[in-house]
Design a protein around this motif. Structure first.
Motif, PDB file in Angstrom:
ATOM      1  N   ALA A  97       0.849  -1.287  -0.090  1.00  0.00           N
ATOM      2  CA  ALA A  97      -0.072  -0.090  -0.023  1.00  0.00           C
ATOM      3  C   ALA A  97       0.945   1.462  -0.007  1.00  0.00           C
ATOM      4  N   LEU A  98       2.108   1.353   0.652  1.00  0.00           N
ATOM      5  CA  LEU A  98       2.815   2.241   0.699  1.00  0.00           C
ATOM      6  C   LEU A  98       3.538   2.632  -0.722  1.00  0.00           C
ATOM      7  N   PHE A  99       3.533   1.532  -1.617  1.00  0.00           N
ATOM      8  CA  PHE A  99       4.114   1.682  -2.918  1.00  0.00           C
ATOM      9  C   PHE A  99       3.128   2.640  -3.669  1.00  0.00           C
ATOM     10  N   TRP A 100       1.780   2.276  -3.498  1.00  0.00           N
ATOM     11  CA  TRP A 100       0.839   2.823  -4.372  1.00  0.00           C
ATOM     12  C   TRP A 100       0.470   4.354  -3.775  1.00  0.00           C
ATOM     13  N   MET A 101       0.889   4.429  -2.517  1.00  0.00           N
ATOM     14  CA  MET A 101       0.862   6.054  -2.128  1.00  0.00           C
ATOM     15  C   MET A 101       2.121   6.685  -2.623  1.00  0.00           C
ATOM     16  N   LEU A 102       3.102   6.277  -3.149  1.00  0.00           N
ATOM     17  CA  LEU A 102       4.350   6.943  -3.717  1.00  0.00           C
ATOM     18  C   LEU A 102       3.801   7.227  -5.051  1.00  0.00           C
ATOM     19  N   VAL A 103       3.317   6.123  -5.580  1.00  0.00           N
ATOM     20  CA  VAL A 103       2.896   6.187  -6.948  1.00  0.00           C
ATOM     21  C   VAL A 103       2.101   7.320  -7.154  1.00  0.00           C
ATOM     22  N   THR A 104       1.049   7.392  -6.260  1.00  0.00           N
ATOM     23  CA  THR A 104       0.019   8.402  -6.440  1.00  0.00           C
ATOM     24  C   THR A 104       0.721   9.895  -6.076  1.00  0.00           C
ATOM     25  N   ALA A 105       1.611   9.970  -5.210  1.00  0.00           N
ATOM     26  CA  ALA A 105       2.525  11.284  -5.359  1.00  0.00           C
ATOM     27  C   ALA A 105       3.139  11.700  -6.379  1.00  0.00           C
ATOM     28  N   PHE A 106       3.763  10.770  -6.793  1.00  0.00           N
ATOM     29  CA  PHE A 106       4.569  10.820  -8.111  1.00  0.00           C
ATOM     30  C   PHE A 106       3.703  11.417  -9.292  1.00  0.00           C
ATOM     31  N   PHE A 107       2.797  11.035  -9.564  1.00  0.00           N
ATOM     32  CA  PHE A 107       1.839  11.574 -10.514  1.00  0.00           C
ATOM     33  C   PHE A 107       0.878  12.956  -9.896  1.00  0.00           C
ATOM     34  N   GLY A 108       0.879  12.825  -8.677  1.00  0.00           N
ATOM     35  CA  GLY A 108       0.252  13.971  -7.979  1.00  0.00           C
ATOM     36  C   GLY A 108       1.051  15.272  -7.932  1.00  0.00           C
ATOM     37  N   MET A 109       2.460  14.995  -8.122  1.00  0.00           N
ATOM     38  CA  MET A 109       3.272  16.170  -8.291  1.00  0.00           C
ATOM     39  C   MET A 109       2.931  17.007  -9.694  1.00  0.00           C
ATOM     40  N   THR A 110       2.497  16.239 -10.805  1.00  0.00           N
ATOM     41  CA  THR A 110       2.206  17.038 -12.057  1.00  0.00           C
ATOM     42  C   THR A 110       0.826  17.628 -11.827  1.00  0.00           C
ATOM     43  N   LEU A 111      -0.198  16.848 -11.109  1.00  0.00           N
ATOM     44  CA  LEU A 111      -1.690  17.388 -10.978  1.00  0.00           C
ATOM     45  C   LEU A 111      -1.472  18.538 -10.011  1.00  0.00           C
ATOM     46  N   LYS A 112      -0.594  18.833  -9.120  1.00  0.00           N
ATOM     47  CA  LYS A 112      -0.462  20.057  -8.379  1.00  0.00           C
ATOM     48  C   LYS A 112      -0.038  20.999  -9.259  1.00  0.00           C
ATOM     49  N   PHE A 113       1.069  20.742  -9.815  1.00  0.00           N
ATOM     50  CA  PHE A 113       1.720  21.733 -11.042  1.00  0.00           C
ATOM     51  C   PHE A 113       0.621  22.392 -11.948  1.00  0.00           C
ATOM     52  N   VAL A 114      -0.243  21.738 -12.343  1.00  0.00           N
ATOM     53  CA  VAL A 114      -1.332  21.935 -13.432  1.00  0.00           C
ATOM     54  C   VAL A 114      -2.319  22.826 -12.488  1.00  0.00           C
ATOM     55  N   GLU A 115      -3.136  22.314 -11.587  1.00  0.00           N
ATOM     56  CA  GLU A 115      -4.068  22.988 -11.054  1.00  0.00           C
ATOM     57  C   GLU A 115      -3.794  24.111 -10.440  1.00  0.00           C
ATOM     58  N   ILE A 116      -2.345  24.134  -9.703  1.00  0.00           N
ATOM     59  CA  ILE A 116      -2.011  25.639  -9.129  1.00  0.00           C
ATOM     60  C   ILE A 116      -1.686  26.885 -10.287  1.00  0.00           C
ATOM     61  N   THR A 117      -1.059  26.035 -11.398  1.00  0.00           N
ATOM     62  CA  THR A 117      -0.721  27.115 -12.545  1.00  0.00           C
ATOM     63  C   THR A 117      -2.009  27.708 -12.861  1.00  0.00           C
ATOM     64  N   LEU A 118      -3.338  26.951 -13.223  1.00  0.00           N
ATOM     65  CA  LEU A 118      -4.486  27.435 -13.730  1.00  0.00           C
ATOM     66  C   LEU A 118      -5.226  28.330 -12.590  1.00  0.00           C
ATOM     67  N   SER A 119      -5.217  27.877 -11.473  1.00  0.00           N
ATOM     68  CA  SER A 119      -5.736  28.759 -10.252  1.00  0.00           C
ATOM     69  C   SER A 119      -4.967  30.040 -10.099  1.00  0.00           C
ATOM     70  N   HIS A 120      -3.729  30.066 -10.120  1.00  0.00           N
ATOM     71  CA  HIS A 120      -3.080  31.227  -9.922  1.00  0.00           C
ATOM     72  C   HIS A 120      -3.391  32.244 -11.181  1.00  0.00           C
ATOM     73  N   LYS A 121      -3.421  31.837 -12.151  1.00  0.00           N
ATOM     74  CA  LYS A 121      -3.832  32.346 -13.640  1.00  0.00           C
ATOM     75  C   LYS A 121      -5.091  33.275 -13.593  1.00  0.00           C
ATOM     76  N   TYR A 122      -6.086  32.625 -12.928  1.00  0.00           N
ATOM     77  CA  TYR A 122      -7.283  33.419 -12.830  1.00  0.00           C
ATOM     78  C   TYR A 122      -7.574  34.014 -11.636  1.00  0.00           C
ATOM     79  N   ARG A 123      -6.695  34.026 -10.754  1.00  0.00           N
ATOM     80  CA  ARG A 123      -7.227  34.643  -9.231  1.00  0.00           C
ATOM     81  C   ARG A 123      -7.634  36.089  -9.257  1.00  0.00           C
ATOM     82  N   ASP A 124      -8.356  36.523  -8.181  1.00  0.00           N
ATOM     83  CA  ASP A 124      -8.808  37.718  -8.288  1.00  0.00           C
ATOM     84  C   ASP A 124      -8.405  38.520  -7.055  1.00  0.00           C
ATOM     85  N   PHE A 125      -8.254  39.665  -7.019  1.00  0.00           N
ATOM     86  CA  PHE A 125      -8.013  40.562  -5.709  1.00  0.00           C
ATOM     87  C   PHE A 125      -9.193  41.142  -5.302  1.00  0.00           C
ATOM     88  N   THR A 126      -9.463  41.233  -4.000  1.00  0.00           N
ATOM     89  CA  THR A 126     -10.789  41.181  -3.234  1.00  0.00           C
ATOM     90  C   THR A 126     -10.931  42.502  -2.813  1.00  0.00           C
TER      91      THR A 126
END
Length: 559
Positions: A97-126
């Protein structure tokens, strides 16, 4: 309440607990890893330079530095999942199960990269001059799907209570009571006041606290962990081997552990991996949107480091502690948790291959075992019935029954395997496997620190859980701003602190069950959104590297 809890758990079994969600999560991560040509490897060194502030500019707009944004996001993810989540994953699925946690994290690094890039691009100032961002903003501004953005924001508010606040203080107060004997209410008052002081000051105060709290708590935890690993150095090789060799065939029975299949290890490893680093959920993107930079990709690169630190480093260390100490498969004397007890309708013979296989199938959710309905007769703490009791997915041994700390004599009603403990007055103790935070605490005693090692877990749990509550309050208040505007944030923060206090001494089982669903309700819209914007994500990244080469011609670029 029990019926509501059962309904939530049943619904979760069709959503986050079902293999389709696991494949959606991993599949999206795999797609972007290939689509962007392994950015988690190619951009790793550059991401470290960015988080150090090497390319920061004085006129950049935002509320926090790159490091503060990363620390805030990490304080939301480095939490009970790193202490209790890894232990639960290994308890359920074995070392694989630890192996699959690590696999999830490896692909999760790319997911974080993409979701943060898009979210930052369209942020607002309140209206108050602070930044507000997250997946709901790209859903509204770019996808023009206001209903989806509102759904995500509502799920985030619910998740801020379900994942970030109520279960965290419950874990803290239980740990402090068990270790130091401090009453739950006292712990609740103190921690609620501290939480209120931090979060009412907004993101700038939150960032100042988390940038100091995260490195400190990680250092304390890692020192304690390496004391265990060094003490059990002879087992490090076999522990590493088990993580990888058990991946294909699953884990065989060992000690009190009955065994786990490939599918069971896979599902639990991926689910615990998501709970640990939140990749694909979109929550960290809210914290990273506050960073001072005009380049959305640069902040996406900072976020790429989150799953690496949270899961690949800290969760691996926890896994090695559990495996090298050997406690994950050993039965220990403990007080049974009512929700973990199951009474079977007959006595199972552990030496019988047929009985063992039936038990394994039942625990792997591939078969049924008869549940007992009737009455257990107890005399002077001893159960006279010969029915097998399971606790924490293991056959319980040397079971004693107590009421008001005295050996109990009387009857216990059982309905479909579930005990009626008379609202907790009847307590069972004995030998069985344990899981979650108690399992990690037990492992930390197998070190040079001896029994004092459990205090490291208690302190770590307090710091980890408290930091998670801090960050999730920010995720929730940015969602309130999106839904209702800035003037309602103060009411959300007050409600958050009050609920935090009451959860210190009340049962939060139903909140945990709700949080399982809100994680899915956040992740599915976010994964859908970034897949819809895949081409824009790639073009935004290409433009970043084009501009970077022009501005820093002497800097080595990974592109």
């Amino acid at each position: 309440m029990q019926q509501i809890n059962d309904f939530l758990l049943t619904l979760h079994s069709y959503l986050g607990g079902h293999p389709w969600f696991v494949f959606l999560l991993l599949g999206t991560g795999l797609f972007f890893t290939l689509y962007l040509r392994f950015p988690q490897i190619r951009y790793f060194k550059h991401a470290i330079r960015v988080v150090k502030g090497k390319y920061a500019k004085e006129d950049d707009e935002g509320d926090t530095s790159h490091f503060q944004a990363l620390a805030t996001a990490l304080s939301g993810t480095v939490g009970t999942g790193n202490i209790a989540g890894v232990a639960l994953a290994i308890h359920l699925g074995g070392p694989a199960a630890l192996f699959w946690m690590l696999v999830t994290a490896f692909f999760g690094m790319t997911l974080k990269f993409v979701e943060i890039t898009l979210s930052h691009k369209y942020r607002d100032f309140t209206s108050d001059g602070t930044v507000s961002g997250g997946p709901m903003y790209y859903m509204r501004k770019r996808l023009n799907m206001k209903w989806l953005a509102a759904f995500f924001a509502i799920a985030t508010v619910l998740s801020s209570f379900g994942s970030g606040s109520l279960p965290q203080i419950n874990s803290i107060s239980n740990s402090v009571f068990a270790t130091f004997g401090v009453d739950h209410v006292i712990t609740g008052i103190i921690m609620a006041l501290l939480l209120g002081f931090v979060i009412i000051g907004g993101i700038r105060r939150i960032a100042r606290v988390t940038e100091k709290l995260v490195p400190g708590m990680a250092l304390i935890y890692i020192i304690g962990a390496f004391a265990v690993i060094a003490y059990n150095y002879n087992n490090i090789g076999p522990a590493f081997a088990a993580i990888f060799t058990d991946v294909i065939n699953g884990t065989s029975a060992v000690g009190g552990f009955i065994g786990a299949s490939f599918a069971f290890a896979f599902n639990n490893g991926v689910n615990r991996g998501l709970f640990s680093n939140e990749a694909g959920q979109g929550s960290a993107a809210i914290a990273h949107a506050s960073a001072r930079t005009k380049e959305p990709v640069s902040e996406g690169l900072v976020g790429l480091l989150g799953p690496f630190i949270d899961t690949i480093i800290i969760c691996t260390i926890t896994g090695l502690v559990l495996l090298s100490s050997g406690v994950w498969s050993k039965k220990v004397q403990n007080e049974f948790q009512e929700t973990d007890i199951v009474v079977l309708d007959r006595q199972y013979d552990p030496s019988s291959e047929a009985d063992h296989q039936e038990m394994k199938n039942y625990l792997m959710e591939k078969g049924d075992a008869g549940m007992f309905t009737g009455t257990l007769n107890v005399v002077d703490g001893e159960i006279e019935n010969k029915n097998t009791l399971l606790h924490a997915r293991s056959v319980a041994e040397d079971v004693k029954v107590y009421k008001n700390a005295n050996p109990y004599t009387g009857k216990i009603k059982v309905d479909a395997g579930m005990l009626d403990t008379q609202s907790g007055e009847i307590v069972l103790k004995g030998k069985s496997l344990i899981h979650s935070a108690p399992l990690t605490a037990e492992a930390f005693t197998k070190s040079y620190f001896g029994d004092y090692g459990q205090y490291i877990i208690s302190i770590g749990l307090i710091l980890f859980a408290f930091s998670t509550a801090i960050s999730w309050s920010y995720y929730g208040d940015r969602s309130i701003i999106y839904l209702f505007g800035s003037k309602y944030v103060i009411w959300y923060r007050l409600a958050y602190v009050v609920a935090f206090f009451f959860a210190s001494f009340t049962d939060t089982s139903i909140i945990w069950s709700l949080s399982y669903l809100t994680v899915v309700f956040m992740a599915i819209p976010n994964l859908f959104g970034i897949l819809m914007l895949r081409k824009e994500a790639r073009s935004t990244i290409k433009k970043y590297w084009f501009d970077f080469k022009k501005e820093f011609p002497n800097e080595k670029s990974p592109e």
